[in-house]
Scaffold this active site. Structure first.
Site, PDB file in Angstrom:
ATOM      1  N   HIS A 115       2.960 -20.931  17.290  1.00  0.00           N
ATOM      2  CA  HIS A 115       3.453 -19.881  18.193  1.00  0.00           C
ATOM      3  C   HIS A 115       4.574 -19.101  17.521  1.00  0.00           C
ATOM      4  CE1 HIS A 115       4.341 -24.057  18.834  1.00  0.00           C
ATOM      5  NE2 HIS A 115       5.580 -23.713  18.750  1.00  0.00           N
ATOM      6  N   CYS A 116       4.691 -19.221  16.206  1.00  0.00           N
ATOM      7  CA  CYS A 116       5.779 -18.504  15.519  1.00  0.00           C
ATOM      8  C   CYS A 116       5.231 -17.568  14.459  1.00  0.00           C
ATOM      9  CB  CYS A 116       6.719 -19.503  14.865  1.00  0.00           C
ATOM     10  SG  CYS A 116       7.297 -20.728  15.984  1.00  0.00           S
TER      11      CYS A 116
END
Ligand code: SAJ
Length: 438
Positions: A276-277
């Site tokens: 999610h980065c």
């Protein structure tokens, strides 16, 4: 620095008497909450999810990077309590915001979590509070997006009634060497007083701090770190595809390049960039650059390369089956690993999910084994379950695809009982008629 409120707040931080609020108890917030609590600093964890809040208050850990016993001890000693009651923000002398910053379906920043945090804090905060934003976001967010929301909601004045800072999380899920406490932290206060408060408070939990001159420098620092990874992973993925056409092993090339003692950091090819980065954060920078009439071409290009990777992996699987006179349609295909990277239990944005959807659409009979994940969802085929990795399963499959390299899988056993392997993570030394590598 004559402000009485400032001096009182600084005094509280210096003597560990400040109550720290952590807003969001996910993979960033919970480790940070425990890091402060284990130093004897009272922490109130704020969660929208009553399930998470209840789990924390029962001492049940749900974040791999948190030590179970440390969470239990913090809860037992009442230094850490979780709540869904945001009015308790009025108890806090500091509030640290650790909420998600995803992208919307147009790959634009989804700022609603930060906005909601700002409104909640503004609604309940007391006079004399320090607020730090840790979520990865575009430079200027703290000063130009979050600050006005807090000031508007609270009617209070920055650098008189509250102080603001940006200090990005640096959490590398599954990294056993670097945790919250021993990873240097960049700190960018909005003004001298904010910087003083930030450095004093954070030093209680994280020994190595690196102060910078403003929140936007700190914001840009974090997004550079993650953009650097997106660009370099996409580069090596593209080179892997070219090398495959030139009968060159990209893995051998990288090992050779690593002999250079300076000026080179190894990144490794894979089926695409998950988590999610890394695949998301850089698009926050691309977004804000447009506000300055500036096109960041590298991020866009890296994103395009990454978007294509899962489809290109489906083609690789198709070609491998072809070489064995089989089609995807009707073949039993075992995916080894659905987590977005090795030895963690998080499937978010995992390229494996996209490849699985494509292969099922082509008529493949897909089974999945991931030792860390028992159930997961793909975009197009809903909930799926991980199956046990038995010899019979391996013998019954037409193709095994290694999408995530978990170190607790016996790859030699996989090699022994499989007919065909598509190795997207360099899990096998062999590179023969049975093993097709990225
Ligand atoms: N990947 C490759 N090849 C590589 C490295 C990674 O294909 O050489 C893939 C991984 O398989 C994964 C994705 O890229 O799918 C992202 O991996 P990652 O480890 O770079 O990203 P995260 O999201 O697990 O954690 C990163 C942190 N990683 C490292 O520093 C190694 C760090 O950038 C941030 O602290 C963190 O994101 C964050 O929260 O921003």
């Amino acid at each position: 620095m004559s402000n009485k409120t400032f001096k009182e707040l600084l005094e509280k931080f210096e003597h560990d008497r400040g109550v720290v609020g952590v807003l969001g108890l996910g993979y960033v917030g919970l480790p940070l909450a425990v890091a402060f609590a284990k130093k004897g600093i009272k922490v109130v964890g704020f969660e929208k999810s009553s399930h998470k809040s209840d789990q924390v208050n029962a001492g049940h850990n749900y974040i791999g990077d948190v030590v179970d016993s440390e969470l239990k001890a913090a809860v037992k000693s009442h230094t850490l309590v979780a709540t869904t009651d945001f009015s308790r923000l009025k108890e806090c002398d500091a509030v640290i915001i650790c909420v998600p910053t995803p992208l919307d379906k147009f790959k634009k920043p989804e700022m609603s979590y930060i906005a909601s945090a700002g409104k909640d804090i503004g609604a309940y905060m007391k006079k004399g509070v320090f607020i730090s934003l840790e979520s990865t976001t575009y430079p200027t967010t703290t000063e130009e997006y979050l600050l006005p929301i807090i000031a508007q909601e609270s009617g209070l004045n920055v650098n008189e009634d509250f102080w603001l800072c940006y200090s990005a999380e640096r959490v590398d899920p599954g990294n056993h060497s670097f945790k919250t406490e021993n990873t240097p932290k960049v700190v960018g206060g909005f003004g001298e007083e904010a910087q003083k408060l930030a450095m004093t408070l954070y030093s209680k939990a994280i020994p190595v701090l690196h102060p910078v001159s403003s929140p936007r420098v700190a914001e840009m620092t974090k997004i550079l770190e993650n953009t650097y990874r997106l660009i370099n992973i996409s580069l090596v993925n593209e080179l892997a595809l070219l090398s495959g056409k030139m009968d060159i092993s990209i893995w051998e090339v990288i090992e050779a390049a690593k002999t250079k003692p300076y000026g080179f950091q190894a990144f490794y090819p894979g089926p695409g960039i998950g988590g999610h980065c890394i695949p998301l954060d850089p698009f926050y920078l691309e977004y804000i650059a447009k506000n300055y009439q500036f096109d960041l071409t590298m991020i866009n290009t890296a994103g395009q390369i990454d978007n294509l990777m899962p489809h290109r992996m489906t083609i690789k699987i198709t070609s491998a089956l072809n070489r064995h006179k089989k089609s995807v349609n009707g073949s039993k295909i075992l995916f080894l690993g659905v987590a977005y990277k090795g030895d963690i239990d998080d499937p978010r944005e995992s390229p494996a999910l996209k490849i699985i959807d494509e292969v099922i659409k082509k008529g493949g009979d897909v089974v999945v084994h991931d030792p860390y994940i028992s159930t997961f969802k793909t975009e197009e085929h809903g909930e799926m379950h991980s199956v046990p990795l038995t010899d019979d399963l391996l013998k019954s499959t037409d193709c095994v695809v290694v999408t995530t390299k978990h170190t607790n899988v016996d790859y030699q056993r996989v090699y022994e009982f499989s007919k065909l392997i598509v190795d997207l993570r360099n899990a096998f030394e062999q590179n023969d008629e049975k093993v097709y590598k990225l």
